[in-house]
Design a protein around this motif. Structure first.
Motif, short mmCIF file in Angstrom:
data_model
loop_
_atom_site.label_atom_id
_atom_site.label_comp_id
_atom_site.label_asym_id
_atom_site.label_seq_id
_atom_site.Cartn_x
_atom_site.Cartn_y
_atom_site.Cartn_z
N GLY A 1 48.20 53.42 40.20
CA GLY A 1 47.61 53.54 41.45
C GLY A 1 46.37 53.18 41.78
N LYS A 2 45.74 52.63 40.61
CA LYS A 2 44.19 52.88 40.84
C LYS A 2 43.78 51.55 41.74
N SER A 3 44.43 50.28 41.68
CA SER A 3 44.09 49.29 42.37
C SER A 3 44.42 49.41 43.80
N LYS B 1 26.30 49.93 51.01
CA LYS B 1 25.87 51.02 50.53
C LYS B 1 26.99 51.33 49.47
N LEU B 2 28.27 50.94 49.52
CA LEU B 2 29.41 51.27 48.65
C LEU B 2 30.14 50.08 48.10
N LEU B 3 29.98 49.99 46.66
CA LEU B 3 30.58 48.89 46.15
C LEU B 3 31.81 49.15 45.52
N VAL B 4 32.88 48.63 45.50
CA VAL B 4 34.17 48.91 45.37
C VAL B 4 34.69 47.95 44.28
N VAL B 5 34.52 48.33 42.92
CA VAL B 5 34.68 47.12 41.94
C VAL B 5 36.16 47.42 41.26
N ASP B 6 36.94 46.48 41.09
CA ASP B 6 38.26 46.66 40.31
C ASP B 6 38.14 45.84 39.14
N GLU B 7 38.22 46.45 37.87
CA GLU B 7 38.42 45.63 36.68
C GLU B 7 37.46 44.35 36.51
#
Lengths: 430, 270
Positions: free
Chosen positions: A75-77, A177-183
């Motif tokens: 469920g990470k992504s 201010k918030l980076l959301v990085v997936d793989e």
């Protein structure tokens, strides 16, 4: 370490940039997309429900780099998408102090026929940048990607790695201010990965916060100040990256053991007891344990551990000698020893179980290692020393473990214990 | 529902305001200049609509002798007045249903203004429409028998037309996510549509039953309005104006609502 539960957080830390509270996401699985339309227009149920996130709660403070680990399908992504608002959630709430910059997939909107420069422009627009911002940052983006010499060639002429670099450079130029990085770092070469990690660290130092999904525990240890372990849509561990990494290793080990137990060779169990009647003596469970006797798969530098080998005997044996070899994935032997080398060759009676613990201080470089185990027996200790022994049981690649730590040195083992500096000045010469 | 329509409209205005550069870029890509280079691209975009109009006019005025037929001496203008808005409509509707599916990766992974996709289809079709409309205007000025003042009604009519197209475009794009074959159905309907409105023949040339059937088609009224402006130069069909205006508003509301209600499921389905 806090073991998260599914209850919503009632107390919130005072200063949070992101607060995820009891989030549930269910995918409705339709055999055909038209069935959904049928449901929207008329009433009725035409779907199966698959719960991907099952009450996820956590809060993130500014300046944290949070690594999210977990097996495929944990469920990470989906969690990242829900946080970014790309997906809706079915229950729970997400409070977020700023617009997040999602880097969920690299190279979005990039067109093969357009030049690198044009793609930076369009990619930036897709990420919500204004044209003026993009023009201002164009040089910075090109420099970061190290692709200045080919930036005006069509994107299709780029190699996979170059495409990735261009896309990542564009994505990371977003002001948030918030980076959301997936793989995103998975396909980069090591040099560029290091550069990205430095960039993310700089970003953190200027007060930025990063949420980061990775399958590489190494990256999580290097980069993150905190880690979350997601399993089957729940957070099962939350806290120090090393500890969460350890939980993750255990989870993987259990899963691996389950699949091996049921599908392959029951004798290859990891840490599980099993019995063999066809041999005079055999190897029982094998593990690496820490000073508290707990089995570990992640070893810290400078700490004491033991390779623990259980030997079981079905008959009377004059002398047994279990041994192990630690190798790199490339096959280079880092260390090999046995109880014979260490001068202890105990006899065994039928039904005996002996536990051998080879204690060592971990001076290995950070990385992944493979443990191979063997068992030799002889009629007596003298026979063994005279090399009249039989290797009766072996366990090649019995288990793997990782070493973590940031101690700087070159090579695969840190053997220097102490540095002494003597003054060779006037006094000595005098 | 009124609030929903309101916020859907606001979202559209927001796209036009905040994401103007993105919309321009999407439109440019939709026009597919880059595949063949800018200059040949523009040349193609300019010459194709002219060629297309020329072909229709040649076929229907020379071969079918429209000049001596039921359309009378201004047959070319009559055909143009209906054909130009119809070609614009057909182009937008034909391309709308696939637009969100084509932009799936953007919708799935970004906070992307989904409305920009159907809008870019309308935008990309505007150039050839503008060229054809220019020709229509010229021919109308020379050949029209009615009042030239009626041309003042062209901008509001075009406004209504645009509202209708944006509404239908959004609706088709949203539904197209769930019914992937929608595009095929639409294309077939559009092929029939050219003959299901009084574009290439006058309504009066049909038997009574067929006339009534055609009046059910909202595009009949769109075509008649354009003919009022450019061909008749008078409000010859006031009912058509009312019906088309109502149609435009209704499809806009329906399209905006469909988009708004369906969009939260897009990422789950693409």
């Amino acid at each position: 370490m806090r073991i998260a539960n599914t209850q919503p957080l009632t107390m919130l830390p005072e200063q949070t940039i992101l607060c995820v509270n009891g989030v549930v996401k269910e995918y409705r699985l339709y055999e055909r997309a038209s069935l959904l339309l049928l449901e929207l227009l008329l009433q009725g149920q035409h779907h199966r429900v698959h719960r991907v996130l099952d009450g996820v709660s956590f809060a993130v403070r500014p300046g944290e780099i949070v690594g999210i680990v977990g097996r495929n399908g944990a469920g990470k992504s989906t969690l990242l998408k829900v946080i970014c608002g790309v997906l809706d959630c079915d229950a729970g709430r997400i409070k977020i102090a700023c617009d997040p910059a999602p880097i969920l997939e690299l190279g979005l909107g990039f067109d093969l026929e357009q030049t690198g420069r044009e793609n930076i422009r369009f990619g930036g627009l897709c990420l919500g940048l204004q044209p003026a911002d993009i023009d201002r940052r164009m040089d910075e983006i090109i420099d970061f990607s190290e692709l200045r010499s080919i930036i005006d060639l069509p994107y299709r002429t780029y190699s996979t790695g170059q495409r990735m670099r261009l896309a990542f450079s564009t994505a990371i130029s977003v002001d948030s201010k918030l980076l959301v990085v997936d793989e995103a770092l998975a396909v980069a070469d090591i040099l560029f990965q290091e550069k990205c990690i430095r960039r993310l660290r700089d970003f953190r130092e200027t007060g930025g916060t990063v949420l980061f999904v990775s399958h590489s525990l190494q990256q999580v240890y290097e980069l993150c100040t905190r880690a979350l372990l997601l399993d089957a849509g729940r957070i099962v561990a939350d806290g120090d990256p090393l500890q969460v990494g350890h939980e993750y290793e255990l989870l993987m080990q259990r899963a691996r053991a389950r699949s091996l137990m049921t599908e392959i060779d029951p004798h290859l169990g990891f840490g599980n007891q099993h019995v063999r009647h066809d041999l005079k003596a055999y190897l029982g469970s094998i593990s690496v344990v820490n000073a508290h006797g707990a089995s570990v798969h992640v070893l810290e530098q400078g700490t004491r551990y033991a390779v623990r080998i259980v030997v079981c005997a079905n008959e009377k044996i004059g002398a047994v000698s279990p041994g192990f070899r630690v190798t790199l994935a490339s096959g280079i032997v880092v260390l090999g020893t046995s109880s014979w080398n260490l001068g202890q060759l105990p006899p065994m009676e039928p039904g005996d179980r002996l536990v051998f613990e080879f204690w060592f201080v971990n001076r290995l470089a950070a990385g992944h290692y493979v443990l191979n185990i063997g068992l030799a027996i002889a009629d007596s200790a003298q026979e063994m020393v005279a090399e009249r022994y039989v290797v009766i049981d072996t366990r090649g690649e019995a288990m793997t473990f990782s070493v973590v730590g940031a101690k700087p040195f070159y090579g695969i083992a840190d053997l220097v214990e102490e540095l002494v500096i003597l003054q060779a000045g006037n006094k000595v010469l005098a | 529902m009124i609030r929903e329509v309101g916020s859907a409209t606001l979202a559209l205005v927001g796209v036009l305001k905040r994401h103007r550069a993105l919309l321009a870029e999407l439109t440019r890509r939709e026009m597919r200049f880059d595949r063949i280079g800018l200059l040949p691209g523009v040349a193609w975009q300019v010459s194709f609509p002219i060629l297309l109009l020329g072909l229709y006019i040649f076929l229907f005025s020379t071969i079918f002798e429209a000049r001596n037929g039921p359309l009378g001496p201004s047959g070319v203008l009559y055909i143009l007045a209906g054909l130009v808005p119809w070609l614009f409509t057909a182009e937008v509707l034909g391309r709308s249903s696939a637009t969100i599916v084509a932009g799936a990766s953007l919708v799935k992974h970004l906070l992307f203004p989904v409305e920009a996709l159907p809008l870019s289809v309308v935008g990309a079709s505007l150039l050839s429409f503008a060229i054809q409309a220019f020709i229509l205007l010229g021919v109308s000025f020379i050949e029209s028998n009615g009042s030239r003042w009626m041309l003042m009604m062209a901008p509001p009519l075009f406004g209504l037309h645009l509202i209708a197209l944006i509404g239908m475009g959004m609706g088709l794009a949203a539904v197209g996510v769930y019914l992937r074959d929608l595009g095929e159905v639409v294309r077939i309907l559009l092929t029939v549509g050219l003959f299901a409105a009084p574009i290439l023949y006058p309504l009066a040339a049909l038997p009574h039953v067929a006339q009534v059937t055609l009046l059910v088609n909202p595009f009949t009224h769109m075509v008649t309005c354009y003919q009022d402006v450019f061909f008749d130069g008078a409000f010859a069909h006031p009912w058509s104006w009312a019906i088309f205006a109502a149609f435009a508003v209704i499809v806009f509301v329906l399209g905006a609502l469909t988009m708004r209600r369906a969009r939260i499921y897009f990422a789950n389905f693409l």
